[in-house]
Design an enzyme around this catalytic site. Sequence first.
Site, short mmCIF file in Angstrom:
data_model
loop_
_atom_site.label_atom_id
_atom_site.label_comp_id
_atom_site.label_asym_id
_atom_site.label_seq_id
_atom_site.Cartn_x
_atom_site.Cartn_y
_atom_site.Cartn_z
N VAL A 1 0.86 -1.17 0.00
CA VAL A 1 0.00 0.00 0.00
C VAL A 1 0.90 1.22 0.00
O VAL A 1 1.87 1.29 0.76
CB VAL A 1 -0.92 0.03 1.24
CG1 VAL A 1 -1.85 1.23 1.19
CG2 VAL A 1 -1.72 -1.26 1.35
N CYS A 2 0.61 2.18 -0.89
CA CYS A 2 1.30 3.46 -0.89
C CYS A 2 2.82 3.27 -1.03
O CYS A 2 3.29 2.57 -1.91
CB CYS A 2 0.93 4.24 0.36
SG CYS A 2 1.30 6.00 0.33
N ALA A 3 3.60 3.87 -0.13
CA ALA A 3 5.06 3.80 -0.21
C ALA A 3 5.59 2.40 0.00
O ALA A 3 6.76 2.13 -0.28
CB ALA A 3 5.69 4.74 0.82
#
Length: 322
Positions: A105-107
Amino acid sequence: MTRVVFLLVPHLHLLDLAGPAQVFSTAADHGLGHTLHYAAEQEDVPTAQGIALRADPDLPALAADDLIIVPGWRSYTLREHGALGGATLDWLRAHHAAGGTVASVCAGADALGRAGLLDGRRCTTHHDLQDELARRYPRAAVVRDVLYVMDGRVVTSAGIASGIDLALQLVAVRHGPAAAARVARQMVVYARRNGDEQQASAMLRHRSHVSDAVHRAQDLIDTRFCARLALTDLAAATGLSERTLTRRFTAATGLTPLRYQQELRIERAEHLIGQGATVESAARSVGFQDARMLRRLRARASADAAAVARRHVRDTAGDTGP
């Protein structure tokens, strides 16, 4: 039992973790056979929101059916965050090499990139980090402005709340869209969004009405959409006559009960075909006697979508603005 292991990185965002964790925890409550585990390189893990979390510093041994998810962390640039240790990256690589699925998720996509798992694959991340991810991993194909990307057994998603969409999609792939819809409804999630597709799940995009009777009929169809369902049974379950149920169902959803069931079947068949199933086997799995009906319905759905696109283009072209 399928183990879902969250790899916690210091200064992770709580919702990056809590959203997917809630999805799989709710799935477990529905009997779908998941256990959750939290691992990290340190026992106490600080979060971006100021609360510390406790994790297992020993990375667990995993089976091929298990899933690793790396939540994102607060970072204006990916290079600002300290690299994970070599043993952790080896653990990620080994799980994937053994047939396991890894997700981020995300970074968290940066952790997969450091492990070499983005090379030659499509992936995504938060829109603020997409350009840097592409620069850091030039062999990856970064897809911009989508919710999530599934490339084989490497799954990446955009920022924060998109982790819920990713987790619901993984539940749908493993257990079917009906299971994902039950989890989404339990979580009071409005819709299960489908990656780079604009439309919501058929199971949820027809749920914005306020008719209790129609919701009860949909609940029954959702759980038995692969089976033959008689209109008389639906009517009996809702306490309405067949004619009244059909009228209310169509007014609330824009579809007849049969057409709604067909949409669910088509969506589930598309999931199966996307995972490598033949049209014939997918058709049988969702309740069609043979593939001919599925082919006809898919063709009709494609034609309807094309017609909508043409109307949109025509309307847009005709709107010259003030």
